[in-house]
Design an enzyme around this catalytic site. Structure first.
Site, PDB file in Angstrom:
ATOM      1  N   CYS A  27     -60.520 -22.590  39.162  1.00 48.46           N
ATOM      2  CA  CYS A  27     -61.699 -22.227  40.445  1.00 48.46           C
ATOM      3  C   CYS A  27     -61.095 -22.420  41.556  1.00 48.46           C
ATOM      4  O   CYS A  27     -60.769 -21.450  42.273  1.00 48.46           O
ATOM      5  CB  CYS A  27     -62.710 -23.185  39.990  1.00 48.46           C
ATOM      6  SG  CYS A  27     -63.376 -23.138  38.376  1.00 48.46           S
ATOM      7  N   LYS A  48     -70.625 -17.278  44.818  1.00 52.65           N
ATOM      8  CA  LYS A  48     -69.978 -17.815  43.917  1.00 52.65           C
ATOM      9  C   LYS A  48     -68.643 -18.153  44.445  1.00 52.65           C
ATOM     10  O   LYS A  48     -68.013 -19.194  44.237  1.00 52.65           O
ATOM     11  CB  LYS A  48     -69.825 -16.739  42.789  1.00 52.65           C
ATOM     12  CG  LYS A  48     -68.677 -17.349  41.477  1.00 52.65           C
ATOM     13  CD  LYS A  48     -69.199 -18.562  41.008  1.00 52.65           C
ATOM     14  CE  LYS A  48     -67.949 -19.199  40.125  1.00 52.65           C
ATOM     15  NZ  LYS A  48     -68.437 -20.304  39.429  1.00 52.65           N
TER      16      LYS A  48
HETATM   17  N1  SAJ Z   1     -59.702 -32.944  43.806  1.00 51.16           N
HETATM   18  C1  SAJ Z   1     -59.244 -33.866  45.058  1.00 51.16           C
HETATM   19  N2  SAJ Z   1     -60.286 -34.446  45.820  1.00 51.16           N
HETATM   20  C2  SAJ Z   1     -61.627 -34.450  45.505  1.00 51.16           C
HETATM   21  C3  SAJ Z   1     -62.080 -33.690  44.426  1.00 51.16           C
HETATM   22  C4  SAJ Z   1     -61.105 -32.793  43.619  1.00 51.16           C
HETATM   23  O1  SAJ Z   1     -58.268 -33.643  45.289  1.00 51.16           O
HETATM   24  O2  SAJ Z   1     -62.304 -35.093  46.031  1.00 51.16           O
HETATM   25  C5  SAJ Z   1     -58.746 -32.225  42.829  1.00 51.16           C
HETATM   26  C6  SAJ Z   1     -58.962 -32.719  41.831  1.00 51.16           C
HETATM   27  O3  SAJ Z   1     -57.992 -33.710  41.478  1.00 51.16           O
HETATM   28  C7  SAJ Z   1     -58.361 -31.352  40.754  1.00 51.16           C
HETATM   29  C8  SAJ Z   1     -59.126 -30.358  41.937  1.00 51.16           C
HETATM   30  O4  SAJ Z   1     -59.396 -30.981  42.934  1.00 51.16           O
HETATM   31  O5  SAJ Z   1     -57.088 -31.255  40.967  1.00 51.16           O
HETATM   32  C9  SAJ Z   1     -60.414 -29.462  41.107  1.00 51.16           C
HETATM   33  O6  SAJ Z   1     -61.061 -30.515  41.003  1.00 51.16           O
HETATM   34  P1  SAJ Z   1     -62.750 -29.983  40.710  1.00 51.16           P
HETATM   35  O7  SAJ Z   1     -63.384 -31.287  40.472  1.00 51.16           O
HETATM   36  O8  SAJ Z   1     -63.273 -29.238  41.837  1.00 51.16           O
HETATM   37  O9  SAJ Z   1     -62.773 -29.347  39.375  1.00 51.16           O
HETATM   38  P2  SAJ Z   1     -62.903 -28.024  38.836  1.00 51.16           P
HETATM   39  O10 SAJ Z   1     -61.627 -27.241  39.448  1.00 51.16           O
HETATM   40  O11 SAJ Z   1     -63.007 -27.757  37.608  1.00 51.16           O
HETATM   41  O12 SAJ Z   1     -63.972 -27.270  39.738  1.00 51.16           O
HETATM   42  C10 SAJ Z   1     -65.328 -27.207  38.839  1.00 51.16           C
HETATM   43  C11 SAJ Z   1     -65.922 -26.033  39.589  1.00 51.16           C
HETATM   44  N3  SAJ Z   1     -67.051 -25.602  38.808  1.00 51.16           N
HETATM   45  C12 SAJ Z   1     -67.173 -24.159  38.696  1.00 51.16           C
HETATM   46  O13 SAJ Z   1     -66.577 -23.236  39.128  1.00 51.16           O
HETATM   47  C13 SAJ Z   1     -68.357 -23.733  37.679  1.00 51.16           C
HETATM   48  C14 SAJ Z   1     -66.468 -26.636  41.041  1.00 51.16           C
HETATM   49  O14 SAJ Z   1     -67.250 -25.787  41.759  1.00 51.16           O
HETATM   50  C15 SAJ Z   1     -67.391 -27.685  40.683  1.00 51.16           C
HETATM   51  O15 SAJ Z   1     -67.824 -28.275  42.106  1.00 51.16           O
HETATM   52  C16 SAJ Z   1     -66.501 -28.856  40.083  1.00 51.16           C
HETATM   53  O16 SAJ Z   1     -65.936 -28.194  38.864  1.00 51.16           O
HETATM   54  C17 SAJ Z   1     -67.341 -30.022  39.578  1.00 51.16           C
HETATM   55  O17 SAJ Z   1     -68.227 -30.324  40.708  1.00 51.16           O
HETATM   56  O18 SAJ Z   1     -67.343 -30.566  38.716  1.00 51.16           O
END
Ligand code: SAJ
Length: 474
Positions: free
Chosen positions: A288, A230
């Protein structure tokens, strides 16, 4: 000869009654889906001032969670109507349960020290320990530091119950992987990691989670491996983002377009070839990715069987990735500083329009937003900064406007921090008119505007990864 746990489970028969501790965004959908597949589910909720209201709401068949959750409202209504679910603050009813899952949040005491606050989780585990009977299965669903289940939770349960884990009761970790907005779908469709402290606990936990899965598969392993899975799945996402950010720095320095390079790298396809190149950005926020790396790093020392073999004096790759991602707001500040300098201005006294406070585009979720460190840098440098966000309406100590024109008016620099849909429509002519600056600076932290359109309109443009445009003639 003490009876084996497997025999105790066998004598107890198949799981019929389940307890779910913590009626939050993880516990409620889990309890609802268990109630669909098993005889009876008790949802345990402390009758606290902040969350006690959920008890009566749930028992009247209503969903206390905010926001759209497809399928959940109907599910809660039906299980209450069919008397398959009861929410209660009477934890003694745990003694009726064949299996108990615990989904209590482990937030950081404060983002700076990155030490998780396990106090609420400990209370929950103690309550469970007080009332479990021989042959109960206990499952932790919260995201926890590797080693927590076998080294910490096990001891508390034994202390409170006087029973022996692995002999009198089963114990496992099955981490939640739900995303707000698709809770039911995630539980049913994501593969479910199920990690017991021993084989028998793992098997019993598979009996618990198997029936609620539709397309998801069960993935058995040890409890510590489940904790590492996880935390590492988010650590790896953070690492991929940091790799994109690092490459973006190089492309800026070499005067080339990161997005051309990304397209090139991404074009490498074929069996066994993976190049999961993600996107650089103004920073990484959320609940996360900002914390799970540190759970993993701390866990290595808690669950350590022998010292880690690693180059001396070198930071872990994962912590380095965190440091790179946490540097992005400062990089945005540096881009803005250079842009203002080209306009013959300083940050001190400049009017800054910060567009986007949410950490995720088109959401109102601003937990650990990277915009906050950027705002602090601007304030410390004497800038006059105003914040706009179409979704986030309030934040402690920060004025967030939903009136874009007022935030843009008189701006010396416009900083795009979040890729909200409405920012893609920014019109250079309108923005320049509102700003009133001959050469207004615009910094694109999410690659959402066309540099040429703004440069032709007299803007001083800088964008993350856009080495090909960042030194354009003014
Ligand atoms: N981000 C970037 N570049 C990217 C992707 C994201 O800068 O290529 C930034 C986003 O702007 C944001 C942060 O990273 O500020 C996190 O983005 P995220 O898409 O990872 O969203 P989270 O934080 O909600 O991550 C969740 C997590 N899900 C769970 O823990 C169940 C993560 O494991 C998932 O991969 C992600 O959602 C998802 O894929 O939607």
């Amino acid at each position: 000869m003490t009876q084996l746990l497997a025999d105790i489970f066998y004598e107890r028969g198949p799981i019929k009654t389940i307890g779910v501790i913590g009626m939050g965004y993880v516990g409620i959908p889990a309890a609802a889906l268990f109630a669909q597949s098993f005889n009876m589910v008790y949802g345990f909720q402390r009758d606290s001032t902040s969350s006690g209201y959920k008890i009566s709401l749930l028992n009247s068949g209503k969903n206390p969670l905010k926001g759209e959750e497809p399928g959940l409202d109907e599910l809660i209504h039906d299980i209450v109507l069919n008397k398959k679910f009861e929410c209660t603050s009477d934890f003694s009813k745990i003694s009726f349960c064949d299996a108990v899952t615990i989904a209590i949040q482990t937030p950081f005491l404060n983002p700076k020290d990155l030490i998780p606050d396990f106090s609420a989780l400990e209370d929950g585990i103690r309550q469970v320990g007080k009332f479990i009977t021989r042959g109960t299965l206990v499952v932790l669903e919260s995201t926890i530091t590797p080693g927590t289940t076998v080294n910490w939770a096990l001891k508390i349960l034994e202390e409170e119950s006087g029973l022996k884990a692995g002999k009198d009761f089963g114990l496992a970790h099955a981490p939640e992987r739900v995303m707000v907005g698709r809770l039911i779908q995630n539980i049913q469709e994501h593969d479910r990691i199920v990690g017991g402290i021993d084989e028998v606990s793992t098997q019993r936990a598979m009996e618990l989670y198997g029936p609620v899965l539709t397309s998801g598969k069960l993935i058995p392993m040890t409890a510590t491996a489940a904790e590492v899975t996880k935390t590492a799945e988010n650590t790896f996402r953070d690492l991929q983002i940091a790799a994109a950010n690092q490459l973006a720095f190089y492309c800026e320095a070499m005067g080339i377009n990161f997005y051309d390079v990304r397209t090139g790298i991404d074009s490498l396809k074929g069996d066994g070839i993976t190049r999961a190149i993600l996107w650089p950005g103004a920073g990484v926020g959320g609940h996360c990715l900002t914390k799970d790396t540190y759970h993993l790093e701390r866990g290595v020392h808690i669950a350590e069987h022998e010292p880690v073999d690693f180059p001396v004096g070198v930071d872990s790759l994962f912590v380095t990735a965190r440091n790179i991602n946490d540097f992005m707001p400062r990089h945005m500040f540096h881009l803005m500083e250079k842009g203002l300098a080209r306009a013959g201005k300083e940050v001190k006294g400049a009017k800054i329009a910060l567009l986007g406070w949410a950490f995720l585009a088109n959401t109102d979720d601003a937990r650990n937003t990277p915009a906050e460190p950027f705002l602090e840098l601007c304030k410390a440098s004497g800038a006059d900064i105003r914040v706009h966000d179409p979704w986030v309406t309030e934040w402690p100590g920060i004025d967030i406007s939903q009136d874009l024109e007022s935030v843009l008016s008189g701006a010396d620099a416009v900083i795009i921090f979040t890729g909200h849909r409405m920012y893609y429509q920014l019109d250079p002519h309108d923005v320049r008119k509102l700003s009133g600056s001959l050469h207004c600076v615009i910094i694109d932290g999410r690659n959402i505007i066309d540099p040429d359109v703004f440069i032709q309109d007299g803007f001083i443009y800088k964008g993350i990864g856009r080495g090909d445009k960042n030194s354009h003639p003014v």
